[in-house]
Write a protein that holds these residues in place. Structure first.
Motif, PDB file in Angstrom:
ATOM      1  N   HIS A   1       0.839  -1.203   0.000  1.00  0.00           N
ATOM      2  CA  HIS A   1       0.000   0.000   0.000  1.00  0.00           C
ATOM      3  C   HIS A   1       0.872   1.250   0.000  1.00  0.00           C
ATOM      4  O   HIS A   1       0.618   2.197  -0.757  1.00  0.00           O
TER       5      HIS A   1
ATOM      6  N   GLU B   1      -1.918   2.184  -3.803  1.00  0.00           N
ATOM      7  CA  GLU B   1      -3.184   1.546  -4.158  1.00  0.00           C
ATOM      8  C   GLU B   1      -3.895   1.029  -2.905  1.00  0.00           C
ATOM      9  O   GLU B   1      -3.296   0.377  -2.054  1.00  0.00           O
ATOM     10  N   ARG B   2      -5.189   1.296  -2.823  1.00  0.00           N
ATOM     11  CA  ARG B   2      -5.935   1.015  -1.601  1.00  0.00           C
ATOM     12  C   ARG B   2      -6.259  -0.464  -1.405  1.00  0.00           C
ATOM     13  O   ARG B   2      -6.524  -0.901  -0.284  1.00  0.00           O
ATOM     14  N   GLU B   3      -6.254  -1.231  -2.469  1.00  0.00           N
ATOM     15  CA  GLU B   3      -6.585  -2.650  -2.311  1.00  0.00           C
ATOM     16  C   GLU B   3      -5.625  -3.345  -1.356  1.00  0.00           C
ATOM     17  O   GLU B   3      -6.011  -4.249  -0.602  1.00  0.00           O
TER      18      GLU B   3
ATOM     19  N   LYS C   1      -3.377  10.551  -9.893  1.00  0.00           N
ATOM     20  CA  LYS C   1      -2.390   9.486 -10.060  1.00  0.00           C
ATOM     21  C   LYS C   1      -1.914   9.340 -11.502  1.00  0.00           C
ATOM     22  O   LYS C   1      -0.903   8.679 -11.751  1.00  0.00           O
TER      23      LYS C   1
ATOM     24  N   TRP D   1      -3.163  10.843  -2.356  1.00  0.00           N
ATOM     25  CA  TRP D   1      -4.590  11.128  -2.397  1.00  0.00           C
ATOM     26  C   TRP D   1      -4.986  11.710  -3.747  1.00  0.00           C
ATOM     27  O   TRP D   1      -4.725  12.865  -4.043  1.00  0.00           O
ATOM     28  N   ASP D   2      -5.597  10.858  -4.523  1.00  0.00           N
ATOM     29  CA  ASP D   2      -6.270  11.295  -5.750  1.00  0.00           C
ATOM     30  C   ASP D   2      -7.738  11.480  -5.364  1.00  0.00           C
ATOM     31  O   ASP D   2      -8.442  10.518  -5.065  1.00  0.00           O
ATOM     32  N   LYS D   3      -8.193  12.715  -5.344  1.00  0.00           N
ATOM     33  CA  LYS D   3      -9.523  13.022  -4.810  1.00  0.00           C
ATOM     34  C   LYS D   3     -10.639  12.322  -5.584  1.00  0.00           C
ATOM     35  O   LYS D   3     -11.754  12.179  -5.076  1.00  0.00           O
ATOM     36  N   ARG D   4     -10.355  11.873  -6.775  1.00  0.00           N
ATOM     37  CA  ARG D   4     -11.356  11.145  -7.551  1.00  0.00           C
ATOM     38  C   ARG D   4     -11.672   9.786  -6.923  1.00  0.00           C
ATOM     39  O   ARG D   4     -12.703   9.181  -7.234  1.00  0.00           O
ATOM     40  N   GLU D   5     -10.798   9.288  -6.033  1.00  0.00           N
ATOM     41  CA  GLU D   5     -10.997   7.996  -5.389  1.00  0.00           C
ATOM     42  C   GLU D   5     -11.774   8.102  -4.075  1.00  0.00           C
ATOM     43  O   GLU D   5     -12.029   7.080  -3.427  1.00  0.00           O
ATOM     44  N   GLY D   6     -12.134   9.289  -3.672  1.00  0.00           N
ATOM     45  CA  GLY D   6     -12.819   9.451  -2.396  1.00  0.00           C
ATOM     46  C   GLY D   6     -11.825   9.658  -1.268  1.00  0.00           C
ATOM     47  O   GLY D   6     -10.614   9.730  -1.473  1.00  0.00           O
TER      48      GLY D   6
END
Length: 576
Positions: free
Chosen positions: A380, A385-387, A497, A522-527
Motif C-alpha cells: 500500500h 493503491e488502496r486494495e 495518479k 490522495w487522488d480526490k477522484r478515489e474518495g
C-alpha cells in the motif's frame, strides 16, 4: 553421566546444502503427530526427534554418518521411535527449538516429557553413549529457564528507563571493536541493522561509524558470487561465511543496503543492494509467482529449495519494496505485486489469513500471517493503491482473532499445534515484534483504534520477564517501542495518479530514508483516504506534498527535491 558430559562438546554451525528433504524409503523415520506420541506411551518407548533444515550441511552429514550408521540404528531399534521434522515446513516446532540450532535432536520420555536436547552434529562415537545413558537414566536434564514467569496482560506499553538503558548497554557491550560487528558470530540481524541506521539518522556518530563498518564488511565477505547474502559469518574476523542463504537474510540486506545508500551515498551500498535484488529476481522468483524458500551450497555446488511458503514470499516482497522505494526501480515493485497476487491466489485462508504451504499439518502459523500483513501494508505504501491496505487489514484482523493470547497480550506461534503433548503455546519474540510494529503502523494508516490496542497489548508482552530476562540483545524491542511511542512521519501527495508531477512527488516521499513513515497518495477522484485525519486544501499550482503531524502541517511543496527538507523540518518541529 556420559549424556550430560556430551552436551559440552564444541559444535559447528551448519553450512548450506542442496539435497531434497530426507529420503525415507526404508521407513526408518516417523512423523511428528499425536499418533506417534500415543504409540510411544503404549509401547513405552522414547521418541527421538531430529529437526533439520533443507540448507543445513551438518544435517545431511549427520544423516549420512550417524542416522544411517548400523550401530546407531541397533541402539535405536527397540527403545526409540525416530521422528524427522523439516523445520522449514513446520514453523511451530522450529520456533519451539530454534535456540538449539540445526540439526537439533530432542529426546522425549514415553509420557512426552523432554529429557535431552542436543545442538548440532553428533558422530556415532558420541551419539551412541547418549542413547545408552538415556535408557539407563531417563531423568530429564535440568535446562535453565531462559526467562521469568509470564505475567498477566499488562497496561505497560513501553520499557522503563532502566530497562531501556540496560538493553542499550548490552548492545554497546556486544560490539567487537577489533573486528567490527555485534558479537563474535556475525549474524545478519535485520532489526539491528535498521536500528543502527536509525541511530545514525538521529546523529549518533558512534553508531554511524559502526553501521558503515558492518555493511562494508558484509558486502566484502558475505555476498556470494550469485548475489545471495549469507546469514552468518562464523569467525570474529569475518573469514568464515557459512554459506547459508535463507530469505530473511535477503530481506534484511536489501532493506539495509538500500537505506544506507540513500543516507550515505556510498556506491558500494547501492551495488550490494543491486546484487541481492538480481539474485532474488534471477534465482529465487518462481515462474508462476511467489518465491522459493531458500538457497544453499554443498561441496561448492549451488541449489534452490523450490518449495513455496507464504512467509518467505512475504519476506521477499518486503525486501523488494525497500529496494524499490529508494532506487525507483519499477521492476522490483512489479515483482512484489506479482508475488502478492500469487500468495492471495494460492496461500489465502478464509477470513483474511494465510497458510504456510499448499497443505499444512499444523498451523496456521503466526509467522506467515504477520509477514504477509507487513508485506501487504508495504505494498500500500509503495504503490499508493488502496486494495493492499484492505488486504493488510484483513490479515491483521485474522491475526487478532487467531493468535492473540488473551492472558498476556502476546501472539502465539501456531493456532492449532500438532502433537497435543506439546500444546503449551509458545510466543516467538521476533514475530511478536513484527506484529507490534505492523499493528502500530496499520493503526496510523487506518485510524482504527483496534490496531493500536493490538500493538499495545503485544508491547506489554515484549516488556515482560520471558523476553527481558531471556534476552539481552534486543534492538528489535527498542524499535517496536519507538514506533509505538512516536507517530510515523506522515507525508501525503495530493494530486491525480495519472499526473507525472504527482508520481515524481510520490517517488521522492518513498525515498526518504526512515522506516517509521506513513506515505499516502490522495487522488480526490478515489474518495477520502482510509484515515482522513487531515483536511488538505486544494493547491492552485497543481500536485503538492504535505508533511503533517497530528497537530499541524508544513507548508506544501511542489518539487520532489524539496520533500526531504520538508520532512526533516517536520521532525525538528516535533522535537520542540
Amino acid at each position: 553421566m556420559i549424556r550430560r558430559i556430551a552436551f559440552a562438546l564444541p559444535l559447528l554451525f551448519a553450512l548450506a546444502a542442496h539435497a531434497a528433504p530426507i529420503d525415507n524409503k526404508d521407513g526408518f523415520w516417523n512423523e511428528w503427530s499425536d499418533a506417534t506420541f500415543a504409540r510411544a506411551a503404549s509401547e513405552k518407548k522414547f521418541v527421538i526427534v531430529s529437526l533439520q533444515s533443507w540448507w543445513c550441511r551438518w544435517c545431511h552429514v549427520m544423516n549420512r554418518e550417524t542416522w544411517a550408521n548400523a550401530e546407531v540404528r541397533r541402539a535405536i531399534k527397540d527403545k526409540f521411535i525416530p521422528v524427522y521434522v523439516d523445520q522449514d515446513s513446520r514453523p511451530d516446532i522450529s520456533q519451539r527449538y530454534e535456540r538449539w540450532g540445526w540439526p537439533a535432536t530432542i529426546i522425549f520420555a514415553p509420557d512426552g516429557t523432554e529429557i535431552v536436547k542436543l545442538r548440532g552434529f553428533y558422530s556415532p562415537q558420541f551419539f551412541i553413549p547418549i542413547l545408552t545413558a538415556t535408557i539407563d537414566d531417563p531423568s530429564p536434564v535440568n535446562y535453565p529457564d531462559p526467562g521469568g514467569e509470564e505475567r498477566g496482560r499488562s497496561l505497560a506499553t513501553g520499557l522503563t528507563d532502566a530497562q531501556r538503558m540496560e538493553i542499550l548497554a548490552f548492545i554497546d557491550k556486544a560490539w567487537d571493536e577489533e573486528h567490527g560487528g555485534w558479537s563474535k558470530s556475525k549474524f545478519v540481524d535485520g532489526t539491528m541493522l535498521i536500528w543502527a541506521l536509525q541511530r545514525a539518522r538521529q546523529g549518533d556518530a558512534v553508531n554511524t561509524a559502526r553501521i558503515k563498518r558492518v555493511l562494508t564488511l558484509m558486502a566484502g565477505t558475505m555476498i556470494d558470487k550469485t548475489g545471495a547474502l549469507d546469514q552468518v559469518n562464523l569467525k570474529p574476523d569475518w573469514s568464515a561465511p557459512a554459506h547459508e542463504f535463507p530469505m530473511f537474510a535477503q530481506e534484511a540486506g536489501l532493506a539495509a543496503y538500500s537505506r544506507a545508500w540513500m543516507m550515505f551515498g556510498d556506491p558500494a551500498y547501492r551495488q550490494a543492494a543491486d546484487r541481492i535484488f538480481s539474485f532474488l529476481r534471477d534465482k529465487m522468483a518462481a515462474p508462476g509467482g511467489g518465491f522459493y524458500a531458500s538457497f544453499g551450497m554443498s561441496e561448492g555446488e549451488p541449489g534452490v529449495d523450490r518449495r513455496l511458503y507464504a512467509r518467505e514470499t512475504a519476506q521477499a516482497i518486503s525486501g523488494l519494496l525497500s529496494y524499490h522505494d529508494t532506487t525507483g526501480i519499477a521492476e522490483a515493485r512489479d515483482l512484489a505485486v506479482r508475488s502478492a497476487r500469487w500468495a492471495l491466489d494460492n496461500r489465502a485462508l478464509p477470513g483474511g489469513g494465510f497458510r504456510h504451504a499448499e497443505q499444512d499439518k499444523g498451523g496456521p502459523y503466526l509467522a506467515d500471517n504477520v509477514e504477509m500483513a507487513k508485506a501487504l501494508l508495504a505494498l500500500h505504501r509503495s504503490t499508493g493503491e488502496r486494495e493492499w491496505l484492505t488486504h493488510a487489514q484483513a490479515a491483521a484482523d485474522f491475526i487478532a482473532k487467531t493468535f492473540v493470547d488473551p492472558a498476556t497480550g502476546g501472539f502465539i506461534a501456531s493456532a492449532s499445534p500438532d502433537a497435543k503433548k506439546l500444546a503449551k503455546p509458545i510466543k516467538q519474540r521476533e514475530d511478536n515484534v513484527t506484529a507490534v510494529r505492523m499493528s502500530a503502523l496499520l493503526s496510523a494508516y487506518t485510524g482504527e483504534a483496534r490496531y493500536r490496542e493490538l500493538a499495545e497489548a503485544g508491547m506489554g508482552y515484549l516488556t515482560s520477564p520471558p523476553i527481558l530476562e531471556a534476552f539481552g540483545f534486543l534492538p528489535d524491542v527498542l524499535l517496536a517501542e519507538d514506533e509505538l511511542r512516536n507517530e510515523p512521519v506522515h507525508v501525503t501527495i495530493v494530486g491525480a495518479k495519472d499526473d507525472p508531477r504527482s508520481a515524481a512527488l510520490y517517488r521522492a516521499a518513498l525515498a526518504y530514508p526512515l522506516v517509521n513513515k506513513r506515505v499516502e497518495w490522495w487522488d480526490k477522484r478515489e474518495g477520502k483516504l482510509a484515515n482522513p485525519d487531515v483536511d488538505y486544501p486544494d493547491f492552485p499550482d497543481g500536485p503538492a506534498a504535505f508533511a503533517c503531524t497530528s497537530t499541524f502541517c508544513s507548508y506544501p511543496v511542489t518539487k520532489p527535491d524539496e520533500i526531504a527538507g520538508q520532512l526533516d523540518g517536520l521532525k525538528r518541529a516535533r522535537r520542540l
